[in-house]
Design a protein around this motif. Structure first.
Motif, PDB file in Angstrom:
ATOM      1  N   ALA A  49      27.030   4.855 -23.145  1.00  0.00           N
ATOM      2  CA  ALA A  49      26.790   4.976 -24.589  1.00  0.00           C
ATOM      3  C   ALA A  49      26.058   6.284 -24.902  1.00  0.00           C
ATOM      4  CB  ALA A  49      26.001   3.779 -25.094  1.00  0.00           C
ATOM      5  N   ALA A  50      25.213   6.725 -23.997  1.00  0.00           N
ATOM      6  CA  ALA A  50      24.469   7.971 -24.202  1.00  0.00           C
ATOM      7  C   ALA A  50      25.333   9.208 -23.923  1.00  0.00           C
ATOM      8  CB  ALA A  50      23.240   7.994 -23.306  1.00  0.00           C
ATOM      9  N   LEU A  51      26.400   9.067 -23.170  1.00  0.00           N
ATOM     10  CA  LEU A  51      27.241  10.210 -22.812  1.00  0.00           C
ATOM     11  C   LEU A  51      28.349  10.498 -23.828  1.00  0.00           C
ATOM     12  CD1 LEU A  51      27.646   9.455 -19.002  1.00  0.00           C
ATOM     13  CD2 LEU A  51      26.278  11.271 -20.029  1.00  0.00           C
ATOM     14  N   ILE A  52      28.759   9.492 -24.569  1.00  0.00           N
ATOM     15  CA  ILE A  52      29.877   9.680 -25.502  1.00  0.00           C
ATOM     16  C   ILE A  52      29.538  10.652 -26.639  1.00  0.00           C
ATOM     17  CG2 ILE A  52      31.372   8.507 -27.173  1.00  0.00           C
ATOM     18  CD1 ILE A  52      31.457   6.126 -25.261  1.00  0.00           C
ATOM     19  N   PRO A  53      28.427  10.476 -27.357  1.00  0.00           N
ATOM     20  CA  PRO A  53      28.165  11.386 -28.490  1.00  0.00           C
ATOM     21  C   PRO A  53      28.104  12.869 -28.127  1.00  0.00           C
ATOM     22  CG  PRO A  53      26.810   9.431 -28.688  1.00  0.00           C
ATOM     23  CD  PRO A  53      27.453   9.381 -27.331  1.00  0.00           C
ATOM     24  N   PRO A  54      27.429  13.270 -27.040  1.00  0.00           N
ATOM     25  CA  PRO A  54      27.428  14.707 -26.724  1.00  0.00           C
ATOM     26  C   PRO A  54      28.826  15.245 -26.411  1.00  0.00           C
ATOM     27  CG  PRO A  54      25.734  13.575 -25.449  1.00  0.00           C
ATOM     28  CD  PRO A  54      26.542  12.527 -26.133  1.00  0.00           C
ATOM     29  N   SER A  55      29.651  14.442 -25.766  1.00  0.00           N
ATOM     30  CA  SER A  55      31.022  14.875 -25.470  1.00  0.00           C
ATOM     31  C   SER A  55      31.822  15.035 -26.752  1.00  0.00           C
ATOM     32  CB  SER A  55      31.704  13.868 -24.536  1.00  0.00           C
ATOM     33  OG  SER A  55      31.059  13.844 -23.284  1.00  0.00           O
ATOM     34  N   CYS A  56      31.655  14.095 -27.676  1.00  0.00           N
ATOM     35  CA  CYS A  56      32.342  14.192 -28.976  1.00  0.00           C
ATOM     36  C   CYS A  56      31.860  15.412 -29.757  1.00  0.00           C
ATOM     37  CB  CYS A  56      32.110  12.926 -29.796  1.00  0.00           C
ATOM     38  SG  CYS A  56      32.951  11.472 -29.147  1.00  0.00           S
ATOM     39  N   PHE A  57      30.563  15.635 -29.752  1.00  0.00           N
ATOM     40  CA  PHE A  57      29.998  16.788 -30.451  1.00  0.00           C
ATOM     41  C   PHE A  57      30.555  18.093 -29.871  1.00  0.00           C
ATOM     42  CE2 PHE A  57      26.884  20.187 -30.848  1.00  0.00           C
ATOM     43  CZ  PHE A  57      26.740  20.240 -32.235  1.00  0.00           C
ATOM     44  N   GLU A  58      30.610  18.180 -28.548  1.00  0.00           N
ATOM     45  CA  GLU A  58      31.117  19.400 -27.916  1.00  0.00           C
ATOM     46  C   GLU A  58      32.589  19.613 -28.257  1.00  0.00           C
ATOM     47  OE1 GLU A  58      31.591  21.606 -23.593  1.00  0.00           O
ATOM     48  OE2 GLU A  58      30.585  19.654 -23.665  1.00  0.00           O
ATOM     49  N   PHE A  59      33.378  18.541 -28.247  1.00  0.00           N
ATOM     50  CA  PHE A  59      34.792  18.662 -28.598  1.00  0.00           C
ATOM     51  C   PHE A  59      34.934  19.220 -30.010  1.00  0.00           C
ATOM     52  CE2 PHE A  59      38.879  17.477 -30.208  1.00  0.00           C
ATOM     53  CZ  PHE A  59      39.736  17.495 -29.122  1.00  0.00           C
ATOM     54  N   GLU A  60      34.214  18.628 -30.944  1.00  0.00           N
ATOM     55  CA  GLU A  60      34.297  19.070 -32.339  1.00  0.00           C
ATOM     56  C   GLU A  60      33.813  20.506 -32.512  1.00  0.00           C
ATOM     57  OE1 GLU A  60      32.198  16.068 -34.542  1.00  0.00           O
ATOM     58  OE2 GLU A  60      33.804  14.607 -34.252  1.00  0.00           O
ATOM     59  N   SER A  61      32.745  20.856 -31.834  1.00  0.00           N
ATOM     60  CA  SER A  61      32.212  22.212 -31.904  1.00  0.00           C
ATOM     61  C   SER A  61      33.229  23.219 -31.357  1.00  0.00           C
ATOM     62  CB  SER A  61      30.900  22.293 -31.131  1.00  0.00           C
ATOM     63  OG  SER A  61      30.398  23.593 -31.130  1.00  0.00           O
ATOM     64  N   ASN A  62      33.825  22.890 -30.223  1.00  0.00           N
ATOM     65  CA  ASN A  62      34.846  23.766 -29.636  1.00  0.00           C
ATOM     66  C   ASN A  62      36.043  23.913 -30.572  1.00  0.00           C
ATOM     67  OD1 ASN A  62      33.306  24.058 -27.326  1.00  0.00           O
ATOM     68  ND2 ASN A  62      34.515  22.637 -26.104  1.00  0.00           N
ATOM     69  N   LEU A  63      36.448  22.809 -31.177  1.00  0.00           N
ATOM     70  CA  LEU A  63      37.586  22.845 -32.091  1.00  0.00           C
ATOM     71  C   LEU A  63      37.286  23.746 -33.286  1.00  0.00           C
ATOM     72  CD1 LEU A  63      40.431  21.780 -32.555  1.00  0.00           C
ATOM     73  CD2 LEU A  63      39.421  19.775 -33.676  1.00  0.00           C
ATOM     74  N   GLN A  64      36.086  23.650 -33.808  1.00  0.00           N
ATOM     75  CA  GLN A  64      35.696  24.524 -34.920  1.00  0.00           C
ATOM     76  C   GLN A  64      35.687  25.992 -34.484  1.00  0.00           C
ATOM     77  OE1 GLN A  64      31.953  23.137 -36.442  1.00  0.00           O
ATOM     78  NE2 GLN A  64      32.862  21.339 -37.425  1.00  0.00           N
ATOM     79  N   ASP A  65      35.127  26.262 -33.314  1.00  0.00           N
ATOM     80  CA  ASP A  65      35.085  27.642 -32.818  1.00  0.00           C
ATOM     81  C   ASP A  65      36.490  28.200 -32.591  1.00  0.00           C
ATOM     82  OD1 ASP A  65      32.340  27.592 -32.914  1.00  0.00           O
ATOM     83  OD2 ASP A  65      32.057  27.396 -30.744  1.00  0.00           O
ATOM     84  N   LEU A  66      37.381  27.388 -32.054  1.00  0.00           N
ATOM     85  CA  LEU A  66      38.755  27.840 -31.850  1.00  0.00           C
ATOM     86  C   LEU A  66      39.421  28.161 -33.183  1.00  0.00           C
ATOM     87  CD1 LEU A  66      39.883  25.362 -29.059  1.00  0.00           C
ATOM     88  CD2 LEU A  66      39.565  27.834 -28.815  1.00  0.00           C
ATOM     89  N   GLY A  67      39.093  27.389 -34.207  1.00  0.00           N
ATOM     90  CA  GLY A  67      39.655  27.632 -35.536  1.00  0.00           C
ATOM     91  C   GLY A  67      39.156  28.913 -36.166  1.00  0.00           C
ATOM     92  N   LYS A  68      38.036  29.426 -35.697  1.00  0.00           N
ATOM     93  CA  LYS A  68      37.471  30.671 -36.231  1.00  0.00           C
ATOM     94  C   LYS A  68      37.945  31.901 -35.466  1.00  0.00           C
ATOM     95  CE  LYS A  68      33.260  28.310 -37.681  1.00  0.00           C
ATOM     96  NZ  LYS A  68      31.845  28.106 -37.381  1.00  0.00           N
ATOM     97  N   THR A  69      38.797  31.691 -34.480  1.00  0.00           N
ATOM     98  CA  THR A  69      39.313  32.797 -33.679  1.00  0.00           C
ATOM     99  C   THR A  69      40.073  33.759 -34.578  1.00  0.00           C
ATOM    100  OG1 THR A  69      39.548  31.290 -31.805  1.00  0.00           O
ATOM    101  CG2 THR A  69      40.707  33.396 -31.672  1.00  0.00           C
TER     102      THR A  69
END
Length: 138
Positions: free
Chosen positions: A54-74
């Motif tokens: 339960a403690a590992l899921i939120p950071p992984s989700c946050f990183e996925f979303e952050s990466n997706l946003q960064d890729l969109g700013k390429t």
């Protein structure tokens, strides 16, 4: 092991001297994260693991979303890559909604199957994104 692999991947991308390699790695990391989150979902009810997972899921989700946003700013990415990132964002939202408990999932098995099906769709979408970014490095 994961941290060491991340460091070596970043170092290899820098040594290659190809700026776009960073985006390939970021998209590839999202591919891995999509699978990690799916596995965490499956293991969430295992005895003695529930709190840790339960403690590992939120950071992984946050990183996925952050990466997706960064890729969109390429900058200067082709329209097909931009369109694919929109597909991934849409599939990501479907996947996340599927992971949440819901009365429409009467059994754990049905819920797990639905979550894995959405996870597979997300994986295919993210894999396509990786391949599109790989083309930019050639």
């Amino acid at each position: 092991l994961l941290e060491a692999t991340d460091s070596l991947t970043g170092l290899a991308a820098n040594l290659a001297g190809i700026p776009e390699a960073h985006y390939v790695n970021m998209a590839g990391r999202n591919r891995m994260l999509s699978q990690r989150i799916s596995k965490f979902f499956l293991f969430r009810e295992w005895a003695n693991l529930d709190e840790r997972i339960a403690a590992l899921i939120p950071p992984s989700c946050f990183e996925f979303e952050s990466n997706l946003q960064d890729l969109g700013k390429t900058e200067n990415i082709p329209p097909e890559v931009t369109a694919q990132l929109r597909v991934v964002a849409s599939q990501w939202q479907k996947f996340i909604r599927t992971l949440s408990p819901d009365l429409s999932h009467p059994t754990r098995t049905q819920h797990a199957r639905l979550a894995m099906a959405e996870g597979d769709r997300l994986l295919r979408s993210v894999d396509t994104t990786v391949k599109l970014f790989e083309r930019l490095t050639k």
